[in-house]
Design a protein around this motif. Structure first.
Motif, PDB file in Angstrom:
ATOM      1  N   ASP A  15      45.314  48.085  30.136  1.00  0.00           N
ATOM      2  CA  ASP A  15      45.064  47.154  31.134  1.00  0.00           C
ATOM      3  C   ASP A  15      45.677  46.281  31.830  1.00  0.00           C
ATOM      4  N   PRO A  16      45.772  46.381  33.244  1.00  0.00           N
ATOM      5  CA  PRO A  16      46.700  45.788  34.203  1.00  0.00           C
ATOM      6  C   PRO A  16      46.713  44.093  33.660  1.00  0.00           C
ATOM      7  N   SER A  17      45.711  43.402  33.239  1.00  0.00           N
ATOM      8  CA  SER A  17      45.661  41.969  32.861  1.00  0.00           C
ATOM      9  C   SER A  17      46.525  41.727  31.804  1.00  0.00           C
ATOM     10  N   THR A  18      47.022  42.828  31.003  1.00  0.00           N
ATOM     11  CA  THR A  18      47.992  42.607  29.834  1.00  0.00           C
ATOM     12  C   THR A  18      49.529  42.860  30.330  1.00  0.00           C
ATOM     13  N   TYR A  19      49.596  43.105  31.587  1.00  0.00           N
ATOM     14  CA  TYR A  19      50.964  43.265  32.020  1.00  0.00           C
ATOM     15  C   TYR A  19      51.714  41.907  32.065  1.00  0.00           C
ATOM     16  N   LYS A  20      53.039  42.110  31.824  1.00  0.00           N
ATOM     17  CA  LYS A  20      53.860  40.876  31.766  1.00  0.00           C
ATOM     18  C   LYS A  20      54.086  40.619  33.173  1.00  0.00           C
ATOM     19  N   ARG A  21      54.702  39.339  33.320  1.00  0.00           N
ATOM     20  CA  ARG A  21      54.879  38.852  34.609  1.00  0.00           C
ATOM     21  C   ARG A  21      56.392  38.383  34.620  1.00  0.00           C
ATOM     22  N   TYR A  22      57.280  39.059  35.861  1.00  0.00           N
ATOM     23  CA  TYR A  22      58.829  38.863  35.736  1.00  0.00           C
ATOM     24  C   TYR A  22      59.189  37.346  35.586  1.00  0.00           C
ATOM     25  N   SER A  65      54.125  37.641  42.781  1.00  0.00           N
ATOM     26  CA  SER A  65      53.049  37.208  43.833  1.00  0.00           C
ATOM     27  C   SER A  65      51.680  37.727  42.855  1.00  0.00           C
ATOM     28  N   LYS A  66      50.706  36.970  42.421  1.00  0.00           N
ATOM     29  CA  LYS A  66      49.627  37.446  41.884  1.00  0.00           C
ATOM     30  C   LYS A  66      48.462  38.093  42.796  1.00  0.00           C
ATOM     31  N   ASP A  67      48.507  37.425  44.065  1.00  0.00           N
ATOM     32  CA  ASP A  67      47.564  37.870  45.211  1.00  0.00           C
ATOM     33  C   ASP A  67      48.109  37.671  46.545  1.00  0.00           C
ATOM     34  N   GLN A  68      47.243  38.035  47.671  1.00  0.00           N
ATOM     35  CA  GLN A  68      47.813  37.640  48.941  1.00  0.00           C
ATOM     36  C   GLN A  68      48.159  36.370  49.192  1.00  0.00           C
ATOM     37  N   ASP A  69      47.421  35.386  48.949  1.00  0.00           N
ATOM     38  CA  ASP A  69      47.663  34.209  49.230  1.00  0.00           C
ATOM     39  C   ASP A  69      49.043  33.658  48.554  1.00  0.00           C
ATOM     40  N   ILE A  96      52.531  49.160  44.713  1.00  0.00           N
ATOM     41  CA  ILE A  96      52.912  49.152  43.472  1.00  0.00           C
ATOM     42  C   ILE A  96      51.798  48.638  42.488  1.00  0.00           C
ATOM     43  N   THR A  97      51.534  48.865  41.156  1.00  0.00           N
ATOM     44  CA  THR A  97      50.943  47.994  40.381  1.00  0.00           C
ATOM     45  C   THR A  97      51.517  47.897  39.177  1.00  0.00           C
ATOM     46  N   TYR A  98      52.623  48.448  38.795  1.00  0.00           N
ATOM     47  CA  TYR A  98      53.496  48.075  37.690  1.00  0.00           C
ATOM     48  C   TYR A  98      54.800  48.923  37.509  1.00  0.00           C
ATOM     49  N   TYR A  99      55.741  48.215  36.828  1.00  0.00           N
ATOM     50  CA  TYR A  99      56.930  48.803  36.581  1.00  0.00           C
ATOM     51  C   TYR A  99      57.392  48.556  34.892  1.00  0.00           C
ATOM     52  N   THR A 100      58.091  49.205  34.823  1.00  0.00           N
ATOM     53  CA  THR A 100      58.297  49.445  33.095  1.00  0.00           C
ATOM     54  C   THR A 100      59.771  49.027  32.771  1.00  0.00           C
ATOM     55  N   VAL A 101      59.941  48.068  31.753  1.00  0.00           N
ATOM     56  CA  VAL A 101      61.318  47.935  31.314  1.00  0.00           C
ATOM     57  C   VAL A 101      61.152  47.817  29.593  1.00  0.00           C
ATOM     58  N   GLY A 102      61.906  48.941  29.146  1.00  0.00           N
ATOM     59  CA  GLY A 102      61.809  49.203  27.707  1.00  0.00           C
ATOM     60  C   GLY A 102      60.435  49.582  27.280  1.00  0.00           C
ATOM     61  N   ASP A 152      57.714  47.495  27.768  1.00  0.00           N
ATOM     62  CA  ASP A 152      56.824  46.789  28.322  1.00  0.00           C
ATOM     63  C   ASP A 152      56.578  46.821  29.768  1.00  0.00           C
ATOM     64  N   LYS A 153      55.247  46.890  30.332  1.00  0.00           N
ATOM     65  CA  LYS A 153      54.901  47.054  31.563  1.00  0.00           C
ATOM     66  C   LYS A 153      54.585  45.754  32.300  1.00  0.00           C
ATOM     67  N   PHE A 154      55.163  45.622  33.569  1.00  0.00           N
ATOM     68  CA  PHE A 154      55.157  44.362  34.085  1.00  0.00           C
ATOM     69  C   PHE A 154      54.405  44.593  35.458  1.00  0.00           C
ATOM     70  N   HIS A 155      53.658  43.434  35.778  1.00  0.00           N
ATOM     71  CA  HIS A 155      52.759  43.314  37.073  1.00  0.00           C
ATOM     72  C   HIS A 155      53.581  43.649  38.152  1.00  0.00           C
ATOM     73  N   GLY A 156      52.824  44.182  39.179  1.00  0.00           N
ATOM     74  CA  GLY A 156      53.393  44.456  40.548  1.00  0.00           C
ATOM     75  C   GLY A 156      52.478  44.195  41.360  1.00  0.00           C
ATOM     76  N   PHE A 157      52.459  43.366  42.506  1.00  0.00           N
ATOM     77  CA  PHE A 157      51.386  42.951  43.414  1.00  0.00           C
ATOM     78  C   PHE A 157      51.322  44.190  44.511  1.00  0.00           C
ATOM     79  N   THR A 158      50.355  44.746  44.557  1.00  0.00           N
ATOM     80  CA  THR A 158      49.801  45.733  45.482  1.00  0.00           C
ATOM     81  C   THR A 158      49.527  45.326  46.719  1.00  0.00           C
ATOM     82  N   TYR A 159      50.105  45.784  47.933  1.00  0.00           N
ATOM     83  CA  TYR A 159      49.898  45.731  49.169  1.00  0.00           C
ATOM     84  C   TYR A 159      50.322  46.891  49.917  1.00  0.00           C
TER      85      TYR A 159
END
Length: 259
Positions: free
Chosen positions: A2-9, A169-173, A200-206, A208-215
């Protein structure tokens, strides 16, 4: 997952050395060389060698502890001030600047730079010049009005921001709000150079998956204009890497200047 569980950098942080090993190392199984190393290096080298972007101060407000994009800038600015949101990234970068034992090896990136410049015998000089130019590595808090409080920085002639907005960034604003904050750090007419991942929607380190802002490219252009910039150049490089570590579709490179 679930993307909502991705970590934030900027909230959770990541293992900065593991990120470098995954995405920008010289290991044989590192598949992002064309996209994350070569494309930015070529683009930045071409821009700076044109000679119209130069000055006293450059701010680097970029993702992780990557510095390969700064090799192209080090001969065109007296001082490079690096702003980082994560302590781990500061420690990793300072280890390289101070030539400490165990520092990440950036020789392959320096060699790419000098090969493109036609100076293949000067890779050690390139690293030396970059180390000399990086005068300060400063912790910043992107939520504060003065991001480097209590330090007050002078206005910059140029800012490079590589991939940071994609991770925070969590969204366009949110994306546009950060661009406006960066704009306030620039002199009038100063240049802003943006590197990012499209789609992008995610990137992985180890593990853990991390959030990527899609645009997409159209949004990036409009966001810069909304942030107070005039675009001078825009290039898109379609993905060549085959890997499930991250799902970006392309790289974008934009040069703009402050109105």
């Amino acid at each position: 997952m679930d993307p909502s569980t991705y970590k934030r950098y900027h909230i959770h942080g990541h293992d900065s050395r593991q990120f470098l090993e995954h995405y920008v190392s010289d290991k044989p199984d590192m598949v992002f060389g064309e996209d994350i190393l070569m494309f930015p290096i070529k683009s930045l080298t071409n821009v700076f060698t044109e000679g119209h972007i130069k000055g006293d101060i450059l701010f680097d407000i970029s993702f992780g502890s990557q510095i390969h994009h700064l090799f192209a800038a080090c001969e065109f600015f007296k001082d490079i001030i690096v702003l980082k949101v994560q302590d781990r990234c500061i420690l990793e970068l300072k280890r390289w600047v101070d030539k400490r034992t165990g520092a990440f090896h950036w020789g392959h990136a320096a060699k790419l730079h000098v090969d493109i410049e036609g100076k293949s015998h000067q890779s050690e000089d390139k690293e030396l010049k970059a180390r000399s130019a990086i005068q300060h590595v400063v912790k910043c808090d992107l939520q504060k009005e003065n991001m480097t409080e209590p330090i007050v920085l002078p206005p910059a002639d140029c800012i490079i921001s590589a991939w940071l907005l994609d991770g925070i960034s969590k969204d366009q604003d949110d994306y546009i709000r950060y661009l406006r904050k960066f704009s306030r750090l620039l002199k009038p007419g100063g240049h802003f150079i943006l590197l990012g991942c499209l789609g992008i929607t995610y990137y992985t380190v180890g593990r853990d998956k991390f959030h990527g802002f899609t645009y997409d490219e159209n949004f990036a252009r409009k966001a810069l204009e909304a942030g107070g910039f005039i675009i001078d150049e825009c290039k898109v490089h379609k993905r060549t890497a085959v890997s499930d570590l991250t799902d970006y579709k392309a790289m974008i490179f934009i040069v703009a200047h402050k109105k």
